[in-house]
Design an enzyme around this catalytic site. Sequence first.
Site, PDB file in Angstrom:
ATOM      1  CG  ASN A   1      65.946  54.683  86.986  1.00 44.44           C
ATOM      2  OD1 ASN A   1      65.496  53.895  88.111  1.00 44.44           O
ATOM      3  ND2 ASN A   1      65.345  55.888  86.810  1.00 44.44           N
ATOM      4  CD  GLU A   2      68.443  51.199  90.913  1.00 43.90           C
ATOM      5  OE1 GLU A   2      68.295  50.837  90.028  1.00 43.90           O
ATOM      6  OE2 GLU A   2      67.313  50.730  92.209  1.00 43.90           O
TER       7      GLU A   2
ATOM      8  N   GLY B   1      63.248  51.071  92.599  1.00 45.40           N
ATOM      9  CA  GLY B   1      62.136  50.482  93.781  1.00 45.40           C
ATOM     10  C   GLY B   1      60.592  49.622  93.364  1.00 45.40           C
TER      11      GLY B   1
HETATM   12  C1  LIG Z   1      80.222  49.731  95.006  1.00 51.65           C
HETATM   13  C2  LIG Z   1      79.704  49.813  95.980  1.00 51.65           C
HETATM   14  C3  LIG Z   1      78.102  49.834  95.884  1.00 51.65           C
HETATM   15  C4  LIG Z   1      77.309  49.649  96.953  1.00 51.65           C
HETATM   16  C5  LIG Z   1      76.048  50.217  96.940  1.00 51.65           C
HETATM   17  C6  LIG Z   1      74.990  49.726  97.818  1.00 51.65           C
HETATM   18  C7  LIG Z   1      73.876  50.148  97.395  1.00 51.65           C
HETATM   19  C8  LIG Z   1      73.581  50.611  96.147  1.00 51.65           C
HETATM   20  C9  LIG Z   1      73.280  52.286  96.791  1.00 51.65           C
HETATM   21  C10 LIG Z   1      72.340  52.661  96.455  1.00 51.65           C
HETATM   22  C11 LIG Z   1      71.148  52.153  95.854  1.00 51.65           C
HETATM   23  C12 LIG Z   1      69.993  53.355  96.042  1.00 51.65           C
HETATM   24  C13 LIG Z   1      68.455  52.356  95.160  1.00 51.65           C
HETATM   25  C14 LIG Z   1      67.336  53.341  94.901  1.00 51.65           C
HETATM   26  C15 LIG Z   1      65.931  53.004  94.410  1.00 51.65           C
HETATM   27  C16 LIG Z   1      65.797  53.821  93.839  1.00 51.65           C
HETATM   28  O1  LIG Z   1      64.116  53.202  94.069  1.00 51.65           O
HETATM   29  S1  LIG Z   1      66.113  55.368  93.478  1.00 51.65           S
HETATM   30  C17 LIG Z   1      64.602  56.354  92.844  1.00 51.65           C
HETATM   31  C18 LIG Z   1      64.253  56.535  91.104  1.00 51.65           C
HETATM   32  N1  LIG Z   1      63.288  57.040  90.858  1.00 51.65           N
HETATM   33  C19 LIG Z   1      63.123  57.296  89.861  1.00 51.65           C
HETATM   34  O2  LIG Z   1      64.471  57.456  88.898  1.00 51.65           O
HETATM   35  C20 LIG Z   1      62.207  57.872  89.190  1.00 51.65           C
HETATM   36  C21 LIG Z   1      62.362  59.633  89.282  1.00 51.65           C
HETATM   37  N2  LIG Z   1      60.610  60.143  88.928  1.00 51.65           N
HETATM   38  C22 LIG Z   1      59.856  60.483  87.757  1.00 51.65           C
HETATM   39  O3  LIG Z   1      60.407  59.996  86.903  1.00 51.65           O
HETATM   40  C23 LIG Z   1      58.599  60.938  88.026  1.00 51.65           C
HETATM   41  O4  LIG Z   1      58.291  61.373  88.695  1.00 51.65           O
HETATM   42  C24 LIG Z   1      57.722  59.995  87.229  1.00 51.65           C
HETATM   43  C25 LIG Z   1      57.603  58.790  88.581  1.00 51.65           C
HETATM   44  C26 LIG Z   1      57.441  59.052  86.112  1.00 51.65           C
HETATM   45  C27 LIG Z   1      56.151  60.758  88.028  1.00 51.65           C
HETATM   46  O5  LIG Z   1      56.070  61.583  87.232  1.00 51.65           O
HETATM   47  P1  LIG Z   1      54.823  63.051  87.492  1.00 51.65           P
HETATM   48  O6  LIG Z   1      55.423  63.299  85.920  1.00 51.65           O
HETATM   49  O7  LIG Z   1      53.470  62.364  87.497  1.00 51.65           O
HETATM   50  O8  LIG Z   1      55.362  63.320  88.737  1.00 51.65           O
HETATM   51  P2  LIG Z   1      56.844  64.948  88.770  1.00 51.65           P
HETATM   52  O9  LIG Z   1      58.115  64.637  88.639  1.00 51.65           O
HETATM   53  O10 LIG Z   1      55.994  65.246  88.658  1.00 51.65           O
HETATM   54  O11 LIG Z   1      57.464  64.263  90.792  1.00 51.65           O
HETATM   55  C28 LIG Z   1      56.386  64.995  91.766  1.00 51.65           C
HETATM   56  C29 LIG Z   1      57.026  64.902  92.413  1.00 51.65           C
HETATM   57  O12 LIG Z   1      58.106  64.289  93.065  1.00 51.65           O
HETATM   58  C30 LIG Z   1      58.803  63.662  93.364  1.00 51.65           C
HETATM   59  N3  LIG Z   1      59.601  63.030  93.155  1.00 51.65           N
HETATM   60  C31 LIG Z   1      59.697  62.377  92.183  1.00 51.65           C
HETATM   61  N4  LIG Z   1      60.270  60.909  92.175  1.00 51.65           N
HETATM   62  C32 LIG Z   1      60.544  60.991  92.978  1.00 51.65           C
HETATM   63  C33 LIG Z   1      61.376  59.999  94.390  1.00 51.65           C
HETATM   64  N5  LIG Z   1      61.619  58.773  93.447  1.00 51.65           N
HETATM   65  N6  LIG Z   1      61.607  60.539  95.384  1.00 51.65           N
HETATM   66  C34 LIG Z   1      61.689  61.705  95.953  1.00 51.65           C
HETATM   67  N7  LIG Z   1      61.310  62.938  95.143  1.00 51.65           N
HETATM   68  C35 LIG Z   1      60.370  62.486  94.173  1.00 51.65           C
HETATM   69  C36 LIG Z   1      59.677  65.275  91.763  1.00 51.65           C
HETATM   70  O13 LIG Z   1      60.356  65.781  92.493  1.00 51.65           O
HETATM   71  C37 LIG Z   1      58.185  66.253  92.327  1.00 51.65           C
HETATM   72  O14 LIG Z   1      58.364  66.919  93.433  1.00 51.65           O
HETATM   73  P3  LIG Z   1      57.933  68.335  93.928  1.00 51.65           P
HETATM   74  O15 LIG Z   1      57.996  69.399  92.547  1.00 51.65           O
HETATM   75  O16 LIG Z   1      58.302  68.875  95.105  1.00 51.65           O
HETATM   76  O17 LIG Z   1      56.425  68.148  93.763  1.00 51.65           O
END
Ligand SMILES: CCCCC/C=C\C/C=C\CC/C=C/CC(=O)SCCNC(=O)CCNC(=O)[C@H](O)C(C)(C)COP(=O)(O)OP(=O)(O)OC[C@H]1O[C@@H](n2cnc3c(N)ncnc32)[C@H](O)[C@@H]1OP(=O)(O)O
Length: 266
Positions: free
Chosen positions: A141-142, A117
């Site tokens: 990276n979905e 996103g």
């Molecule tokens: C066949 C039919 C098809 C139909 C299709 C129709 C629709 C499509 C369907 C679905 C599409 C949905 C689309 C989604 C798009 C997205 O954006 S998905 C999100 C992708 N994001 C990630 O993968 C990022 C994940 N996060 C990280 O890699 C790292 O957090 C970071 C950004 C690199 C930062 O690292 P850092 O070390 O600073 O932080 P932490 O890893 O320690 O994270 C702290 C804290 O935050 C939580 N967290 C991280 N990212 C997310 C997030 N995206 N959402 C919610 N929570 C997140 C992490 O778990 C930690 O939580 P805590 O321990 O509770 O503090």
Amino acid sequence: VWAAKAWREGDPGGTRAGRRPRAGSVPTGFLDVDVTSAPLALECLYTPWAPGTDSDGAPTPQDCPRVFSAGLDLTEMCGRNPAHYAEYWKAVQELWLRTYLSSLVLVAAINGACPAGGCIIALACDCRVLADNPKYHIGLNETLLGITAPFWFKDAYVNTIGHRASEQALQLGYLFPPSEALQVGLVDQVVPEDQVLSTALSEMARWLAVPDHARQLTKNMMRKATADRLLRQRDADIQNFVSFICRDSIQKSLQVYLEKLRQRKG
Ligand SMILES: CCCCC/C=C\C/C=C\CC/C=C/CC(=O)SCCNC(=O)CCNC(=O)[C@H](O)C(C)(C)COP(=O)(O)OP(=O)(O)OC[C@H]1O[C@@H](n2cnc3c(N)ncnc32)[C@H](O)[C@@H]1OP(=O)(O)O
């Protein structure tokens, strides 16, 4: 994301004034989209979601160093009900459409990780400046989450880096490090971290030097077909998202991914 008006007023920091939700804003769970004044709402766009923030206020780059955007808030897609998913996805569509179709010049100053996103919001801008740090990956990276990028994410990707590179990167859920992001055309400049904002401002000046009406008409000409594709099938896209995200297998995948993220932290 810096928009033209704040820059013109010589007060990019003024964007912070709009951090708190206002009357008429839609709580999206990752960003408050003002439905009453779209262009103004864009002035206060920062990141869709970043660790350490909540939906009470959009984070600023200073609040979340190392993260431009962690993408959509996965907790909004897990363990909720279909009505919630539908409302959430409508807001995501709205955010993207308004950003993508904005007549303002938008420059993404990417000073941290930019997955999914986050990448799609950066792609909706006119230009992207990425800090040169090997940890600052950008891309869609979905698939690594066990989900699929929606067709309009894919369209924006293809428009920017081409079909073959998109096909490969989308299937692999590949996140590009800065040098590769530059090479493939996903970002326009990679600069040392302390030069991201100044470079973004220089880019902004370059774009604003073009007569506004001509630039705006051209932007619309280039983007209309892609936006129209979503506009024509917004409701179907919401239904697809809801039925997809409600599947037990998808819920399971998202939970496993979130758990991994939390464990990685510890
Ligand atoms: C066949 C039919 C098809 C139909 C299709 C129709 C629709 C499509 C369907 C679905 C599409 C949905 C689309 C989604 C798009 C997205 O954006 S998905 C999100 C992708 N994001 C990630 O993968 C990022 C994940 N996060 C990280 O890699 C790292 O957090 C970071 C950004 C690199 C930062 O690292 P850092 O070390 O600073 O932080 P932490 O890893 O320690 O994270 C702290 C804290 O935050 C939580 N967290 C991280 N990212 C997310 C997030 N995206 N959402 C919610 N929570 C997140 C992490 O778990 C930690 O939580 P805590 O321990 O509770 O503090």
